[in-house]
Design an enzyme around this catalytic site. Structure first.
Site, PDB file in Angstrom:
ATOM      1  CG  ASP A  29      -1.642  -5.942  -9.158  1.00  0.00           C
ATOM      2  OD1 ASP A  29      -0.425  -5.908  -8.900  1.00  0.00           O
ATOM      3  OD2 ASP A  29      -2.474  -6.524  -8.438  1.00  0.00           O
ATOM      4  CG  HIS A  45       3.640  -2.162  -2.951  1.00  0.00           C
ATOM      5  ND1 HIS A  45       3.455  -3.105  -1.967  1.00  0.00           N
ATOM      6  CD2 HIS A  45       3.286  -2.764  -4.130  1.00  0.00           C
ATOM      7  CE1 HIS A  45       3.010  -4.224  -2.509  1.00  0.00           C
ATOM      8  NE2 HIS A  45       2.914  -4.048  -3.812  1.00  0.00           N
TER       9      HIS A  45
END
Length: 329
Positions: free
Chosen positions: A156, A229
């Site tokens: 992330d 995404h």
């Protein structure tokens, strides 16, 4: 976005650029309506740096820091005459399948350290100091998960800006000179359905995220019928200029309660960048082709704040302490 029109990092900015830590606490509170509560909060905010030094001095290698973000309603109470250009409450988003709620929050404290006990101690003293003037509406303790992965197993924050690109992306510039060096902050607490995610084949997971799972290589999906995404969260203007935000997301959870989540926190020079990113995720691009990650991750909060520079924070504090007490019966 490049460092264009931004040639220095303001020395008076809050610690937005602090590196990813091993531990973090995300604390959101509301402030009581009484003027005495406002004065008390102002006093605590004024001493925030001293509290960081007091707790952090126990172990300087723990790199304790705290950013204070102020919500729109509280900002108007502290400074009714002027407000950052884009500051407003988080706007709820309703897509055809998934929705993003707007939830209460006057103050955000983003506490970071290499040691969870330092985050704990700082928060404990902070809340003791605030006392009954605030109500805790959300409190999340985050942790770094292996090599900066989320609980879905993917790295992330790979696209975070660095170097001069960081202040150019995360800190307000000359476009709002009175608030230059501050940052818009949006937070959302997502809970994941890990069982459903585990049943999803890895190639499909990678298609949804837009990166390979093991080695974090970006997947080109420009010609794909359904954007990932990664692509939906990439924001460009009409001229093709890309606008970045700074993410400091952290995993959190309690396996005994089957709670597994990611706390999203985005710092941005422009609030519209995050708003557009969320619109693309929930509404879809084209409309209806929403972010498939939302089939597994559900937001439970959504709040917007502005993290002013330290001098601006002190100005707000002084204003709160100088306001006359209410004479209403």
């Amino acid at each position: 976005m490049s460092g264009k029109n931004w040639d220095r990092v303001p020395i008076d900015a809050q610690s937005v650029d602090a590196p990813l830590s091993l531990s973090a606490v995300f604390l959101v509170v509301t402030v009581a309506s009484e003027q005495s509560a406002l004065a008390k909060v102002g006093s605590v905010l004024g001493g925030l740096d001293d509290l960081v030094k007091t707790v952090g001095f126990r172990d300087l290698s723990g790199r304790l820091s705290c950013i204070a973000g102020i919500g729109c309603d509280l900002w108007d109470r502290l400074c009714p005459d002027r407000r950052p250009l884009e500051l407003k409450p988080f706007a709820p988003i309703k897509g055809a399948v998934h929705s993003a709620p707007s939830t209460a929050g006057d103050l955000l404290f983003h506490i970071r350290s290499e040691r969870p006990d330092m985050c704990f101690e700082f928060e404990r003293i902070l809340l003791d100091s605030l006392g009954g003037t605030v109500t805790v509406v959300d409190e999340v303790s985050g942790f770094r998960y292996f090599d900066a992965r989320d609980l879905l197993g993917f790295v992330d924050g790979t696209a975070n800006p660095t170097g001069l690109d960081l202040p150019a992306s995360a800190l307000v510039g000359d476009e709002d000179a009175d608030f230059a060096g501050g940052s818009y902050v949006v937070v959302q607490k997502y809970l994941h359905d890990l069982n459903a995610w585990a049943r999803t084949p890895t190639p499909l997971q990678e298609e949804i995220i837009g990166r390979t799972k093991i080695d974090n290589i970006e997947i080109d999906d420009d010609d794909a019928p359904r954007k990932s995404h990664k692509s939906l969260a990439t924001i460009e203007d009409a001229d093709g200029n890309e606008y970045d935000i700074l993410r400091d997301n952290m995993p959190f959870g309690q396996p005994g309660r089957q709670e597994f989540g990611t706390y999203f926190i985005g710092y941005s020079r422009y609030l519209w960048v995050i708003e557009k990113m969320l619109q693309r995720m929930y509404i879809g691009d084209p409309p209806g082709a929403y972010d498939r990650l939302l089939d597994f991750s559900t937001p439970h909060t959504g709040t917007t704040f502005f993290a002013p520079t330290r001098p601006m924070l002190q100005t707000l504090v002084q204003g709160a302490q100088e306001k006359p007490a209410s004479t209403a019966p």
